[in-house]
Design a protein around this motif. Structure first.
Motif, PDB file in Angstrom:
ATOM      1  N   ASP A  63      -3.177  13.634  36.357  1.00 43.90           N
ATOM      2  CA  ASP A  63      -3.631  13.601  34.967  1.00 43.90           C
ATOM      3  C   ASP A  63      -3.057  12.347  34.300  1.00 43.90           C
ATOM      4  O   ASP A  63      -1.830  12.189  34.241  1.00 43.90           O
ATOM      5  CB  ASP A  63      -3.152  14.879  34.243  1.00 43.90           C
ATOM      6  CG  ASP A  63      -3.724  14.990  32.842  1.00 43.90           C
ATOM      7  OD1 ASP A  63      -4.269  13.984  32.337  1.00 43.90           O
ATOM      8  OD2 ASP A  63      -3.636  16.086  32.260  1.00 43.90           O
ATOM      9  N   ALA A  65      -2.675  11.715  31.420  1.00 40.49           N
ATOM     10  CA  ALA A  65      -1.865  12.029  30.238  1.00 40.49           C
ATOM     11  C   ALA A  65      -0.389  12.157  30.607  1.00 40.49           C
ATOM     12  O   ALA A  65       0.468  12.169  29.720  1.00 40.49           O
ATOM     13  CB  ALA A  65      -2.358  13.340  29.619  1.00 40.49           C
ATOM     14  N   GLY A 136     -17.347  -3.754  36.140  1.00 41.77           N
ATOM     15  CA  GLY A 136     -18.587  -2.966  36.092  1.00 41.77           C
ATOM     16  C   GLY A 136     -19.762  -3.810  35.647  1.00 41.77           C
ATOM     17  O   GLY A 136     -19.822  -5.013  35.902  1.00 41.77           O
ATOM     18  N   PRO A 139     -19.186  -4.077  29.976  1.00 43.72           N
ATOM     19  CA  PRO A 139     -18.807  -5.437  30.332  1.00 43.72           C
ATOM     20  C   PRO A 139     -18.757  -5.625  31.850  1.00 43.72           C
ATOM     21  O   PRO A 139     -18.749  -4.645  32.583  1.00 43.72           O
ATOM     22  CB  PRO A 139     -17.408  -5.573  29.724  1.00 43.72           C
ATOM     23  CG  PRO A 139     -16.871  -4.180  29.699  1.00 43.72           C
ATOM     24  CD  PRO A 139     -18.042  -3.303  29.424  1.00 43.72           C
TER      25      PRO A 139
END
Ligand SMILES: NC(=O)c1ccc[n+]([C@@H]2O[C@H](COP(=O)([O-])OP(=O)(O)OC[C@H]3O[C@@H](n4cnc5c(N)ncnc54)[C@H](OP(=O)(O)O)[C@@H]3O)[C@@H](O)[C@H]2O)c1
Length: 376
Positions: A63, A65, A136, A139
Motif C-alpha cells: 500500500d 500509503a 506514458g 504526458p
C-alpha cells in the motif's frame, strides 16, 4: 550484467498489467507486481508467468500509503515503476525510493505529483539516482513527437500536438481511486499554450480551442489546450519555435459540457465532499455517452524550413486501445533505461530524456500505428 528488477506499483491495473506484459516480451527484466490486493497480484502474476520454468513475475501486497512497507519492498529492487492511481502518495514513494537508493519511473498525470518531485530534485541528483516522470501517452509522447519531427528541419517554427481519446470505457474496470484521481487532477490543469514566442494563459474568453483534422474515422475535431511540462522545454530545445502546445481531445458531449461545467463550481464549494459524487457522475458519463468509433490518436503538425524551402510534416500515432497506447511508450522508455543508454542522475521527463527516433521505432514494433505525411 545482472538482470534488473522492477517493482510495478499498480502492476495488475489496466496500465500496469499491459506494461508488465510488454516488459516480459521485450526485455529480460524481473518484475514484482504490487498493489493493495495480494489476490489480484497473484492472479495476474500466475497468468503472466504461464508455464515459464523460470518465472519472472512475483506478486506483492503493498500500500503506497504505508512508507514502512514501501521501504521494505524497495530493498533489492532497481526501480519502482508507478502505474497506480497514487498521486497523493508521491511523497511516500519518492522519499522511500531515495532512502533505499533506487530509481523511479511514473505514468501518473498530476501537477501535484510534479511539484512534489521537484522538491526532491537536488537530492535525486546528489544521490546519483535516475527519476523519470510523466511517462506514458500524454504526458509522455507529445514532446517525443515534436523532438522526432524537429530533427527534419533546419528551422522548426510551429509544432502543435492534438489528441483523440475515444475509449470504450465500459470494457475497462475504471476503479474508484483512479476516477477520484482524475477528477482531482482536472482542477489543477494548466491551459497555457506557446503563441508568438511566449506562453499565454487563457484570457476571459476561456481556454484556447483548435481544430485539427485527424483523418478517417475521426476527421476534424476540436481540442483544448493543456499545458504539459515536456512542452514547456521545447522552445529551449528548438529556439526557432514560436508556436507550440498540446491540445487534448474531447471525451464526449456529456462529460465535456455537463460534467466539466458542474465540476469547477461544485469542487469550489465542496472541495472534499464533492469529489466522490463528481467522479461517479464522470464514470457514468464516460460509460454512457462515449460512442464508437473507438481509438486513441496523437497527431503532431509541424512546419518550418529545410534547405531554404518551406516544409510541413504531420506525424500520427494511434492504437485502438487507450491503455495499450499508455503502456507501450512507457515500456519503450524503460527499454532505453534498462540497457543503460538513457540512465543518468536527476529528475527527467520521458519525453525529453528518451531518444525519440528509437522510441518511435520501438512503438512501431509494439504495434502502434505510425503515419508520416510530408508537404513541401
Ligand atoms: N500518462 C498517460 O498517458 C496515462 C494514461 C492513462 C492513465 N495514466 C495514469 O496511470 C495511473 C493508473 O491508471 P489506470 O487507469 O491503469 O488505473 P487502474 O486500472 O484503476 O489501476 C490502478 C492500480 O493502482 C493500484 N492502487 C491504487 N491505490 C493504491 C495504493 N494506495 N497502493 C498501491 N496500489 C494502489 C490499484 O490496485 P488496488 O486498488 O487493488 O490497490 C490498481 O492496481 C493513473 O495515475 C493514471 O493517471 C496515465
Amino acid at each position: 550484467m545482472s538482470r534488473k528488477r522492477l517493482l510495478i506499483l499498480g502492476g495488475y491495473g489496466n496500465t500496469g498489467r499491459l506494461l508488465a506484459e510488454l516488459l516480459l516480451k521485450y526485455s529480460d527484466a524481473r518484475l514484482i507486481l504490487a498493489g493493495r490486493s495480494l489476490e489480484k497480484a497473484e492472479a495476474v502474476a500466475l497468468a503472466l508467468n504461464g508455464k515459464d520454468k523460470n518465472p519472472r513475475v512475483t506478486p506483492l501486497r503493498l500500500d503506497a500509503a504505508d512508507p514502512f512497507t514501501l521501504r521494505q519492498a524497495f530493498k533489492g529492487v532497481d526501480m519502482v515503476v508507478v502505474a497506480s492511481s497514487t498521486a497523493r502518495y508521491t511523497e511516500n514513494i519518492a522519499s522511500e525510493a531515495l532512502k533505499v537508493g533506487i530509481d523511479y519511473f511514473d505514468v501518473v498525470f498530476s501537477n501535484n505529483k510534479s511539484l512534489i518531485l521537484k522538491k526532491f530534485e537536488e537530492r535525486i541528483k546528489k544521490t546519483g539516482l535516475c527519476f523519470i516522470t510523466d511517462g506514458g501517452f500524454h504526458p509522455g509522447l507529445p514532446g517525443v513527437m515534436v523532438r522526432h519531427l524537429g530533427a527534419e528541419f533546419d528551422h522548426m517554427h510551429t509544432a502543435r500536438v492534438g489528441s483523440v481519446i475515444q475509449i470504450d470505457w465500459k470494457s475497462f474496470d475504471l476503479s474508484e481511486t483512479t476516477a477520484i484521481e482524475m477528477v482531482e487532477e482536472f482542477r489543477s490543469i494548466d491551459m497555457k499554450s506557446f503563441r508568438n514566442g511566449r506562453w499565454v494563459k487563457p484570457g476571459l474568453k476561456g481556454p484556447e480551442y483548435i481544430r485539427m483534422d485527424f483523418g478517417a474515422p475521426f476527421y476534424r475535431r476540436s481540442c483544448v489546450s493543456m499545458y504539459l511540462e515536456e512542452m514547456g522545454k521545447l522552445p529551449t530545445i528548438f529556439p526557432d519555435l514560436v508556436d507550440t502546445g498540446f491540445y487534448v481531445g474531447s471525451f464526449n458531449w456529456f462529460v465535456d459540457y455537463v460534467v466539466m461545467m458542474l465540476l469547477f463550481p461544485i469542487l469550489w464549494l465542496f472541495p472534499k465532499l464533492g469529489v466522490k459524487p463528481m467522479s461517479r457522475l464522470m464514470v457514468w458519463g464516460l460509460n454512457t455517452f462515449t460512442k464508437p468509433p473507438f481509438g486513441t490518436l496523437l497527431r503532431c503538425e509541424a512546419s518550418g524550413v529545410k534547405s531554404d524551402h518551406p516544409l510541413s510534416l504531420a506525424l500520427t500515432l494511434s492504437h485502438p486501445d487507450g491503455y495499450y497506447f499508455t503502456a507501450a511508450p512507457a515500456a519503450a522508455c524503460l527499454l532505453q533505461y534498462l540497457d543503460g543508454s538513457i540512465r543518468k542522475p536527476g529528475l527527467h521527463t520521458q519525453a525529453i530524456l528518451t531518444k525519440p527516433h528509437r522510441l518511435i521505432k520501438d512503438l512501431k514494433k509494439m504495434g502502434i500505428e505510425i503515419k508520416l505525411e510530408t508537404s513541401h
